[in-house]
Enzyme design. Structure first.
Site, PDB file in Angstrom:
ATOM      1  N   GLU A  16      39.835  56.222  26.732  1.00 39.31           N
ATOM      2  CA  GLU A  16      38.629  56.961  27.087  1.00 39.31           C
ATOM      3  C   GLU A  16      38.721  58.428  26.673  1.00 39.31           C
ATOM      4  O   GLU A  16      38.063  59.296  27.243  1.00 39.31           O
ATOM      5  CB  GLU A  16      38.371  56.823  28.583  1.00 39.31           C
ATOM      6  CG  GLU A  16      38.138  55.382  29.012  1.00 39.31           C
ATOM      7  CD  GLU A  16      37.963  55.246  30.507  1.00 39.31           C
ATOM      8  OE1 GLU A  16      36.924  55.704  31.005  1.00 39.31           O
ATOM      9  OE2 GLU A  16      38.849  54.681  31.157  1.00 39.31           O
ATOM     10  N   LYS A 130      42.978  48.132  40.662  1.00 36.96           N
ATOM     11  CA  LYS A 130      41.956  47.309  41.320  1.00 36.96           C
ATOM     12  C   LYS A 130      42.530  46.423  42.420  1.00 36.96           C
ATOM     13  O   LYS A 130      41.838  46.092  43.388  1.00 36.96           O
ATOM     14  CB  LYS A 130      41.230  46.474  40.273  1.00 36.96           C
ATOM     15  CG  LYS A 130      40.384  47.286  39.301  1.00 36.96           C
ATOM     16  CD  LYS A 130      39.730  46.416  38.257  1.00 36.96           C
ATOM     17  CE  LYS A 130      38.820  47.219  37.337  1.00 36.96           C
ATOM     18  NZ  LYS A 130      39.570  48.212  36.535  1.00 36.96           N
ATOM     19  N   SER A 186      36.379  51.979  32.803  1.00 37.63           N
ATOM     20  CA  SER A 186      35.244  51.836  31.883  1.00 37.63           C
ATOM     21  C   SER A 186      35.141  50.465  31.235  1.00 37.63           C
ATOM     22  O   SER A 186      34.783  50.331  30.064  1.00 37.63           O
ATOM     23  CB  SER A 186      35.307  52.922  30.796  1.00 37.63           C
ATOM     24  OG  SER A 186      34.974  54.167  31.333  1.00 37.63           O
ATOM     25  N   SER A 187      35.469  49.436  31.979  1.00 37.82           N
ATOM     26  CA  SER A 187      35.267  48.052  31.546  1.00 37.82           C
ATOM     27  C   SER A 187      36.126  47.652  30.349  1.00 37.82           C
ATOM     28  O   SER A 187      35.842  46.659  29.681  1.00 37.82           O
ATOM     29  CB  SER A 187      33.785  47.786  31.226  1.00 37.82           C
ATOM     30  OG  SER A 187      32.976  48.142  32.322  1.00 37.82           O
ATOM     31  N   GLU A 216      37.893  37.986  39.426  1.00 35.20           N
ATOM     32  CA  GLU A 216      36.894  38.138  40.484  1.00 35.20           C
ATOM     33  C   GLU A 216      35.775  37.121  40.311  1.00 35.20           C
ATOM     34  O   GLU A 216      35.329  36.853  39.191  1.00 35.20           O
ATOM     35  CB  GLU A 216      36.274  39.539  40.438  1.00 35.20           C
ATOM     36  CG  GLU A 216      37.246  40.661  40.680  1.00 35.20           C
ATOM     37  CD  GLU A 216      36.582  42.012  40.510  1.00 35.20           C
ATOM     38  OE1 GLU A 216      37.230  43.014  40.851  1.00 35.20           O
ATOM     39  OE2 GLU A 216      35.427  42.073  40.035  1.00 35.20           O
ATOM     40  N   VAL A 220      25.416  36.791  41.666  1.00 36.98           N
ATOM     41  CA  VAL A 220      24.077  37.158  41.199  1.00 36.98           C
ATOM     42  C   VAL A 220      23.567  38.261  42.119  1.00 36.98           C
ATOM     43  O   VAL A 220      23.237  38.016  43.286  1.00 36.98           O
ATOM     44  CB  VAL A 220      23.126  35.947  41.227  1.00 36.98           C
ATOM     45  CG1 VAL A 220      21.726  36.371  40.786  1.00 36.98           C
ATOM     46  CG2 VAL A 220      23.661  34.839  40.324  1.00 36.98           C
ATOM     47  N   ALA A 221      23.538  39.481  41.586  1.00 37.90           N
ATOM     48  CA  ALA A 221      23.204  40.621  42.443  1.00 37.90           C
ATOM     49  C   ALA A 221      22.747  41.802  41.598  1.00 37.90           C
ATOM     50  O   ALA A 221      22.968  41.849  40.384  1.00 37.90           O
ATOM     51  CB  ALA A 221      24.411  41.015  43.283  1.00 37.90           C
ATOM     52  N   GLU A 223      23.225  45.743  40.681  1.00 37.02           N
ATOM     53  CA  GLU A 223      24.363  46.662  40.676  1.00 37.02           C
ATOM     54  C   GLU A 223      23.873  48.059  41.043  1.00 37.02           C
ATOM     55  O   GLU A 223      23.062  48.655  40.325  1.00 37.02           O
ATOM     56  CB  GLU A 223      25.050  46.652  39.313  1.00 37.02           C
ATOM     57  CG  GLU A 223      25.618  45.285  38.960  1.00 37.02           C
ATOM     58  CD  GLU A 223      26.625  45.332  37.822  1.00 37.02           C
ATOM     59  OE1 GLU A 223      27.196  46.420  37.560  1.00 37.02           O
ATOM     60  OE2 GLU A 223      26.846  44.274  37.199  1.00 37.02           O
ATOM     61  N   ASN A 312      35.460  54.798  41.837  1.00 41.33           N
ATOM     62  CA  ASN A 312      35.933  55.553  40.683  1.00 41.33           C
ATOM     63  C   ASN A 312      36.151  56.983  41.150  1.00 41.33           C
ATOM     64  O   ASN A 312      35.189  57.696  41.445  1.00 41.33           O
ATOM     65  CB  ASN A 312      34.893  55.489  39.553  1.00 41.33           C
ATOM     66  CG  ASN A 312      35.380  56.104  38.267  1.00 41.33           C
ATOM     67  OD1 ASN A 312      36.096  57.102  38.274  1.00 41.33           O
ATOM     68  ND2 ASN A 312      34.989  55.517  37.150  1.00 41.33           N
ATOM     69  N   SER A 321      26.029  59.580  32.503  1.00 40.47           N
ATOM     70  CA  SER A 321      26.848  59.285  33.682  1.00 40.47           C
ATOM     71  C   SER A 321      26.027  59.316  34.961  1.00 40.47           C
ATOM     72  O   SER A 321      25.195  60.213  35.171  1.00 40.47           O
ATOM     73  CB  SER A 321      28.011  60.272  33.795  1.00 40.47           C
ATOM     74  OG  SER A 321      28.891  60.143  32.698  1.00 40.47           O
TER      75      SER A 321
END
Length: 351
Positions: A16, A130, A186-187, A216, A220-221, A223, A312, A321
């Protein structure tokens, strides 16, 4: 009164690196704003991808251009810091990812005995890992999706055990789910899997990034995110929502203009807003965060259930951001936000 000399620390040894430079430019602009320019003197420090620290003209060039640079250095001088480090009154680290928000740079700054913005070693390390994060959330009683923690050794060491491991994951979680390295931001290295073949490939890939891996359950939600600001008595911002067309909120979607839409404030029932804000503050305390954090949630609209996703402790400060935008919509401008973060750092150091 003389100006406070703020060491703006950016770049770093992580994937990053470029995002960190963009965040640093945003912070530098905020510190140079009319309401802050008489209080703070910005002293940029750029950590190259090879670990060399640059100050002065080189650091300023990177900050001004927004382009990463590598200046060859003598390996014997790798850990010799620029002499300007001795002049710093307060550090503002904006190093995203490993070696920046995982407690490592925070430990170094703690040894320097100079105040710095953000969480300390414990909060940063817990917020980055995590598995440790989810353990802290569970201890605090925060609801979250089902997950399974793994190690690289479990995935790679014994080919005969690997199929049984996949069987156990399938039986425990069910498809779809996400496979993630435990310590990347950052995924990076994350994959959404919907089949056994994808699961095996995702586990193998995640193990190349980290020795700790987490799987994980998918949900269905919607974010949604909440920003937190403060130390021992933190405050929560309005709630923001992210929508996107990609399969999940990956690195490209997160940092490419136009790839995702942010809705601030999110259109949520007032009761849900209050619960999210309360849980964000609980999460902040659970990992011993300080200064700032962005807390991410899943809102299951069908049931009204709220599940915490992650925290984070050093969120981005780019134009896309969520953290600074959440506070702007709560009534705290970008320049005022960085000023408050510096004051919080001074307060925490004095205590």
């Amino acid at each position: 009164m003389s100006k406070l000399r703020v060491g703006l620390l950016f770049g770093g040894r992580s994937g990053e690196h470029e995002v960190s430079i963009i965040s640093a430019r945003g912070i530098a602009n905020a510190l140079s704003a009319e309401e802050n320019s008489h209080k703070y003197e910005i002293m940029p420090f750029y950590i190259q991808k090879d670990g060399f620290w640059q100050a002065g003209e080189v650091a300023q060039q990177v900050l001004t251009s927004g382009v990463a640079k590598e200046h060859p250095g003598n390996r014997a001088n790798l850990w010799q810091f620029p002499p300007q480090t001795a002049e710093i009154d307060l550090w503002f680290p904006i190093l995203h990812g490993p070696n920046g928000e995982d407690g490592t740079i925070q430990a170094l700054l703690t040894l320097m005995q100079v105040p710095f913005v953000g969480s300390g070693v414990l909060g940063s390390a817990t917020g980055m890992d995590k598995i440790a994060m989810k353990t802290a959330f569970a201890q605090a009683g925060l609801p979250q999706v089902k997950y399974k923690a793994l190690t690289r050794a479990q995935i790679w060491s014994n080919p005969c055990v690997f199929p049984k491991l996949c069987d156990e994951i399938e039986a425990t979680l069910g498809y779809p789910y996400f496979v993630k390295p435990a310590n990347l931001g950052s995924s990076v290295g994350i994959a959404k899997v919907q089949s056994r073949q994808e699961l095996e490939a995702a586990l193998d890939n995640a193990a190349t990034y980290d020795r700790r891996i987490i799987v994980e359950a998918g949900v269905v939600a919607r974010e949604v995110e909440c920003a937190v600001l403060g130390n021992d008595n933190p405050k929560a911002s309005v709630i923001g929502e992210i929508t996107f067309d990609s399969d999940f909120y990956d690195y490209e979607t997160k940092y490419t203009q136009g790839k995702a839409d942010l809705f601030i404030p999110a259109h949520l029932p007032e009761s849900a807003v209050q619960q999210i804000q309360e849980k964000a503050l609980q999460a902040f305390t659970a990992v011993d965060a300080a200064g700032l954090a962005r807390v991410d949630f899943f809102y299951v609209e069908a049931t009204g259930e709220i599940l915490i996703n992650e925290i984070n402790t050093l969120p981005g400060f780019t134009s896309t951001s969520m953290y600074p935008q959440l506070w702007a919509n709560t009534g705290i401008s970008f320049p005022k936000l960085v000023d408050q973060l510096i004051q919080l750092a001074m307060e925490r150091h004095s205590n």
